[in-house]
Design a protein around this motif. Structure first.
Motif, PDB file in Angstrom:
ATOM      1  N   MET A  22      -5.488  17.326  -5.261  1.00 22.43           N
ATOM      2  CA  MET A  22      -5.436  16.318  -4.203  1.00 22.43           C
ATOM      3  C   MET A  22      -4.456  16.764  -3.127  1.00 22.43           C
ATOM      4  N   ASN A  23      -4.795  16.404  -1.882  1.00 23.75           N
ATOM      5  CA  ASN A  23      -3.976  16.806  -0.755  1.00 23.75           C
ATOM      6  C   ASN A  23      -2.876  15.770  -0.524  1.00 23.75           C
ATOM      7  N   ILE A  24      -1.673  16.073  -1.033  1.00 25.28           N
ATOM      8  CA  ILE A  24      -0.597  15.094  -0.991  1.00 25.28           C
ATOM      9  C   ILE A  24      -0.155  14.821   0.433  1.00 25.28           C
ATOM     10  N   ILE A  25      -0.039  15.877   1.213  1.00 22.55           N
ATOM     11  CA  ILE A  25       0.438  15.725   2.585  1.00 22.55           C
ATOM     12  C   ILE A  25      -0.472  14.806   3.370  1.00 22.55           C
ATOM     13  N   ARG A  26      -1.790  15.045   3.248  1.00 22.07           N
ATOM     14  CA  ARG A  26      -2.727  14.208   3.989  1.00 22.07           C
ATOM     15  C   ARG A  26      -2.596  12.749   3.525  1.00 22.07           C
ATOM     16  N   ASN A  27      -2.399  12.558   2.219  1.00 17.57           N
ATOM     17  CA  ASN A  27      -2.288  11.201   1.703  1.00 17.57           C
ATOM     18  C   ASN A  27      -1.054  10.480   2.246  1.00 17.57           C
ATOM     19  N   PHE A  28       0.071  11.178   2.338  1.00 22.81           N
ATOM     20  CA  PHE A  28       1.290  10.558   2.869  1.00 22.81           C
ATOM     21  C   PHE A  28       1.074  10.070   4.301  1.00 22.81           C
ATOM     22  N   VAL A  29       0.538  10.964   5.130  1.00 27.32           N
ATOM     23  CA  VAL A  29       0.335  10.595   6.536  1.00 27.32           C
ATOM     24  C   VAL A  29      -0.656   9.445   6.637  1.00 27.32           C
ATOM     25  N   PHE A  30      -1.741   9.559   5.886  1.00 25.94           N
ATOM     26  CA  PHE A  30      -2.772   8.543   5.955  1.00 25.94           C
ATOM     27  C   PHE A  30      -2.245   7.175   5.501  1.00 25.94           C
ATOM     28  N   VAL A  31      -1.529   7.164   4.393  1.00 23.08           N
ATOM     29  CA  VAL A  31      -1.049   5.883   3.858  1.00 23.08           C
ATOM     30  C   VAL A  31      -0.019   5.252   4.783  1.00 23.08           C
ATOM     31  N   MET A  32       0.871   6.066   5.346  1.00 26.29           N
ATOM     32  CA  MET A  32       1.862   5.488   6.249  1.00 26.29           C
ATOM     33  C   MET A  32       1.196   4.937   7.509  1.00 26.29           C
ATOM     34  N   ALA A  33       0.152   5.625   7.988  1.00 27.03           N
ATOM     35  CA  ALA A  33      -0.578   5.102   9.151  1.00 27.03           C
ATOM     36  C   ALA A  33      -1.259   3.786   8.794  1.00 27.03           C
ATOM     37  N   LEU A  34      -1.843   3.751   7.604  1.00 26.59           N
ATOM     38  CA  LEU A  34      -2.512   2.527   7.155  1.00 26.59           C
ATOM     39  C   LEU A  34      -1.512   1.382   7.014  1.00 26.59           C
ATOM     40  N   ALA A  35      -0.362   1.698   6.419  1.00 25.89           N
ATOM     41  CA  ALA A  35       0.675   0.679   6.248  1.00 25.89           C
ATOM     42  C   ALA A  35       1.138   0.172   7.607  1.00 25.89           C
ATOM     43  N   GLY A  58      -8.873   5.676  -2.500  1.00 23.32           N
ATOM     44  CA  GLY A  58      -7.909   4.743  -3.063  1.00 23.32           C
ATOM     45  C   GLY A  58      -7.367   5.257  -4.386  1.00 23.32           C
ATOM     46  N   PHE A  59      -8.277   5.828  -5.180  1.00 18.57           N
ATOM     47  CA  PHE A  59      -7.853   6.397  -6.469  1.00 18.57           C
ATOM     48  C   PHE A  59      -6.877   7.550  -6.254  1.00 18.57           C
ATOM     49  N   GLU A  60      -7.177   8.379  -5.251  1.00 20.43           N
ATOM     50  CA  GLU A  60      -6.278   9.485  -4.930  1.00 20.43           C
ATOM     51  C   GLU A  60      -4.888   8.980  -4.583  1.00 20.43           C
ATOM     52  N   ILE A  61      -4.870   7.943  -3.732  1.00 19.47           N
ATOM     53  CA  ILE A  61      -3.583   7.398  -3.290  1.00 19.47           C
ATOM     54  C   ILE A  61      -2.786   6.899  -4.482  1.00 19.47           C
ATOM     55  N   ARG A  62      -3.473   6.184  -5.378  1.00 19.86           N
ATOM     56  CA  ARG A  62      -2.769   5.656  -6.542  1.00 19.86           C
ATOM     57  C   ARG A  62      -2.303   6.793  -7.460  1.00 19.86           C
ATOM     58  N   SER A  63      -3.122   7.853  -7.522  1.00 25.32           N
ATOM     59  CA  SER A  63      -2.722   8.989  -8.363  1.00 25.32           C
ATOM     60  C   SER A  63      -1.480   9.659  -7.795  1.00 25.32           C
ATOM     61  N   ILE A  67       0.845  -1.200   0.000  1.00 18.15           N
ATOM     62  CA  ILE A  67       0.000   0.000   0.000  1.00 18.15           C
ATOM     63  C   ILE A  67       0.881   1.251   0.000  1.00 18.15           C
ATOM     64  N   GLY A  68       2.052   1.135   0.647  1.00 18.40           N
ATOM     65  CA  GLY A  68       3.008   2.239   0.590  1.00 18.40           C
ATOM     66  C   GLY A  68       3.506   2.470  -0.828  1.00 18.40           C
ATOM     67  N   PHE A  69       3.878   1.389  -1.497  1.00 18.19           N
ATOM     68  CA  PHE A  69       4.363   1.472  -2.879  1.00 18.19           C
ATOM     69  C   PHE A  69       3.330   2.144  -3.779  1.00 18.19           C
ATOM     70  N   ARG A  70       2.049   1.816  -3.557  1.00 18.98           N
ATOM     71  CA  ARG A  70       0.981   2.368  -4.383  1.00 18.98           C
ATOM     72  C   ARG A  70       0.927   3.891  -4.284  1.00 18.98           C
ATOM     73  N   CYS A  71       1.405   4.400  -3.130  1.00 20.56           N
ATOM     74  CA  CYS A  71       1.390   5.850  -2.946  1.00 20.56           C
ATOM     75  C   CYS A  71       2.787   6.426  -3.183  1.00 20.56           C
ATOM     76  N   GLY A  72       3.689   5.589  -3.711  1.00 14.58           N
ATOM     77  CA  GLY A  72       5.042   6.067  -3.976  1.00 14.58           C
ATOM     78  C   GLY A  72       5.889   6.167  -2.735  1.00 14.58           C
TER      79      GLY A  72
END
Lengths: 383, 393
Positions: free
Chosen positions: B269-282, B251-256, B109-114
């Motif tokens: 899209m809010n990149i900062i929010r996505n980074f924090v969210f994805v790392m928490a999810l991971a 999910g689409f946002e994260i992949r984008s 899931i981390g990879f999906r968000c780069g």
């Protein structure tokens, strides 16, 4: 796509050909073993005696692996000796993580192993659970003994794991304070700065027992000679000392040795497995200190540091494991607790480098006194 | 492998099937090549490949004849013993695969968000410690509350551990690779301290107490079989991650963001929010891996709780092409290899390290697919290689 199949075919054939080359070395004995055993009595000797049963012994290591130069290696050395002398079958299984303990024990149970040797107190619970469920299989566990109330999984109440609960488990424990005592005496006799030191991995009895004996040995030397050699890194009265908190960081071994040398010590006994090798490397580079090895003779296991090794405290796990296997073969195996002492050779002190005849004599005398009980570690420490 | 296309198929369907085949082709060839080279190493070391792989296979799947005998004995006498013994190897493989699935999803899931989450190992450890703490210290709760609470504690612990590097990256631009590695070391030493101090069980051993029965993941069969609900949870979570990534807006946002952060930003899209969210999810997924392992298999935590599930997880995400279903398949493969290795070590005398070598080879082939394409002469038909990580920055 055609080329793809050609390459695949070549690879498969190549691997099979190589497999065939390699096969005879190991397959031959395995394949011939069984018939040879059953045929021999039938054709050569009249079948008066049933062919002797081949006992199977298996060792489950802890995370250190079988080549840890410590108790896992020691236990397997004992098994190898038993294989050579007693004709038993010996194997080991290495654990790489906690979940492997139960799985590896189960593997040996499935193979109808007669004696399963588990190494280290971390296997305490899994050994007890397996022993309880398989009363016909014998177990020996290194550095641990029951009774000890360990988990909630197994038995509740105060009798958990006692000899009556687990008659098929032999705990192999070692009175390493006796050997540590001799090491402390030798260190006190050899120091030029008047300060000797020790440090441990974690503050647990299997570690601190070395340090306690070491302190007692130094104190005994002071009493005998009227000297005032100091021990750094451990204080039995306080029950605390210096600990790295791990058994794997060579860097910690180095920095602990460095700080102890700065405090004035010139002889160090690290009781933390391979961490001590970091200390030995520091001593070798700076030529400012000597090391006392633990568990096995470090002039053999870590021979590159022989010039800085004063002596080693020997915990002869190999002797204990061999004795347990021999008891199995003789039919005298019984559960309970084996205690390795100076008297039965379960512990000992390796040769002290550059020891005078006088020191050798004194060490022998102390060893004899410790063996017959006229001298005790607790007595010297006033406990 | 027919190259012809049935006329009924639309062009789109055809493209999809070829792309799926392409997706599966390289990983399968990498696995096969890894096994072949592993066989060569075994042969060179003087052992029998047939014995070794035979034991590996039997150790991971069990033997069919024993299974049939077990079924016969069960139907004839109602005695389960033989049958349970026959399915033991297979269930052990699934037990071994469980933490691999969850930790692999964490990295994927981390990879999906780069984002390159190297911290799964530390997140897993923290997750297991949180789960075991709630498992043994919270008393007199019914199982239907205690068990979910313990699982949740594990996921939450891991999530916090993952969120920190995510926040540091989003707020200060600190690279997550560096920070997840740092967080690993903090987790290792923190656990050393907790196990020899505050969380130590009575007695001298530096291990935690066992979790209470109400916090244990129920097992499907009697001892010594350890197969438990953790595997089912892992599969459900894998489907959940798939659904989240591919069927939801977030999910689409994260992949984008993973595919092209600049474009994503331009699209609002809010990149900062996505980074924090994805790392928490991971982190939460890795924490859940630790929680299911401790609540389902071990029941206590000691030193050496994990043998690098979090690091193997990076390989799993690569092997599974960061797709949840791919990760599940890769995790099953690793689980079967790991589990069968016990038999291989015992029956054929092959050190378990050979499994690490085979795994390593597979990863090399995955990471450098050109090697596989060259060996097997596969035409390059890839249009859009997924971006796993971007460089520093």
């Amino acid at each position: 796509m055609k080329k793809f199949y050609v390459v695949m075919a070549i690879l498969v054939i190549a691997s099979m050909a190589l497999a065939a080359c390699g096969a005879p070395a190991t397959e031959a004995p395995a394949a011939t073993e069984a018939p040879a055993m059953t045929e021999a009595p039938a054709t050569e000797a009249p079948a008066t005696e049933a062919p002797a049963m081949v006992y199977k012994v298996g060792e489950v290591t802890d995370l250190g692996g079988v080549d840890d130069k410590s108790f896992n290696a020691g236990a397997y050395a004992g098994i190898e000796k038993a294989v050579a002398d007693l004709g038993v079958e010996g194997k080991y299984l290495e654990s790489t993580q906690q979940a492997d303990y139960a799985k590896n024990i189960q593997q040996f149970l499935d193979e109808d192993t007669n004696l399963i040797i588990t190494v280290g107190f971390l296997l305490g619970v899994d050994t007890a659970v397996a022993a309880k469920a398989n009363p016909d299989t014998n177990f020996a566990i290194v550095d641990y003994s029951y009774p000890d109330c360990f988990g909630t999984d197994f038995v509740e109440g105060q009798t958990c794991g006692s000899a009556s609960e687990l008659p098929n488990v032999l705990g192999l424990t070692f009175q390493t304070d006796q050997a540590g005592f001799l090491a402390g005496y030798a260190a006190a006799a050899s120091t030029t700065t008047g300060k000797v030191a020790t440090f441990g991995g974690i503050n647990i009895p299997p570690v601190t027992i070395f340090m306690k004996g070491f302190e007692a040995g130094v104190k005994y030397y002071n009493e005998q000679k009227g000297t005032a050699v100091e021990v750094l890194g451990w204080d039995t009265a306080a029950g605390d000392g210096q600990f790295t908190g791990n058994f794997d960081s060579l860097d910690d071994g180095r920095s602990f040795a460095e700080s102890l040398v700065q405090e004035g010590a010139d002889i160090i006994m690290p009781v933390a497995g391979p961490v001590g090798l970091g200390s030995a490397a520091y001593c070798q580079e700076t030529k400012s200190c000597k090391i006392i090895g633990v568990d096995v003779d470090w002039t053999v296991s870590a021979s590159e540091y022989t010039d800085v090794i004063l002596t080693s405290v020997l915990k002869n796990v190999n002797v204990a494991v061999y004795d347990a296997t021999k008891a199995l073969v003789d039919g005298t195996f019984a559960g309970g607790v084996y205690v390795g002492t100076l008297a039965n050779g379960g512990v000992g002190l390796a040769d002290v480098a550059g020891a005078s005849d006088e020191l050798k004599g004194e060490l022998e005398a102390a060893s004899a006194a410790l063996s017959d009980g006229s001298l005790t570690v607790d007595g010297v420490l006033g406990q | 492998m027919s190259e012809t296309v049935s006329p009924k198929k639309t062009k789109q369907e055809h493209e999809r099937s070829t792309s799926l085949r392409q997706e599966l082709l390289i990983p399968s060839l990498a696995v096969i090549s890894g096994l072949i080279i592993g066989a060569i190493i075994i042969a060179v070391s003087g052992a029998s490949v047939v014995d070794a792989y035979g034991a590996l296979f039997k150790g991971s799947f069990g033997s069919l004849s024993e299974f049939i005998a077990g079924i016969k004995s069960f139907t004839a006498t109602g005695d389960q013993t033989e049958l349970l013994k026959a399915i033991y190897p297979f269930t052990e493989s699934l037990v071994a695969a469980t933490p691999y699935i969850l930790a692999g999803l964490s990295v994927a899931i981390g990879f999906r968000c780069g984002l390159f989450n190297i911290g799964a190992e530390g997140q897993l450890l923290i997750g297991s410690l949180c789960a075991v703490f709630v498992g043994y210290s919270v008393k007199s709760l019914p199982a239907f509350i205690h068990l979910p609470l313990s699982l949740l504690a594990g996921a939450a612990g891991g999530a916090v551990w993952g969120m920190v590097p995510g926040y540091l990256k989003a707020r200060f631009g600190a690279h997550e690779v560096v920070n997840t590695i740092m967080m690993n070391w903090i987790a290792f030493r923190l656990s050393d301290w907790l196990l020899s101090g505050p969380m130590k069980s009575p007695g001298f051993r530096p291990v935690t107490q066992n979790v209470l029965a109400t916090a244990e993941l129920p097992r499907f069969f009697a001892a010594p079989l350890r197969f438990n609900w953790g595997f089912v949870i892992a599969l459900i979570v894998a489907y959940g991650v798939y659904w989240f990534l591919f069927k939801t807006t977030l999910g689409f946002e994260i992949r984008s963001v993973g595919a092209n952060p600049d474009a994503a930003k331009y699209a609002g899209m809010n990149i900062i929010r996505n980074f924090v969210f994805v790392m928490a999810l991971a982190g939460g997924l890795a924490g859940l891996a630790g929680a299911t392992q401790v609540l389902g298999v071990d029941h206590w935590v000691g030193q050496g709780f994990s043998a690098g599930y979090g690091f193997d997880a990076i390989a799993l995400a690569l092997l599974g092409k960061s797709h949840p279903f791919g990760v599940v398949l890769a995790a099953l493969l690793f689980g079967f290899l790991r589990s069968g290795a016990t038999d291989m070590q015992s029956m054929a005398g092959i050190p378990i390290d050979i499994i690490s070598i085979i795994q390593g080879l597979i990863i090399v082939f995955i990471a450098a697919p050109d090697i596989i394409r060259w060996i097997y002469r596969i035409r390059t038909a890839k249009k859009d290689e997924m971006v796993l990580t971007r460089g520093w920055g």
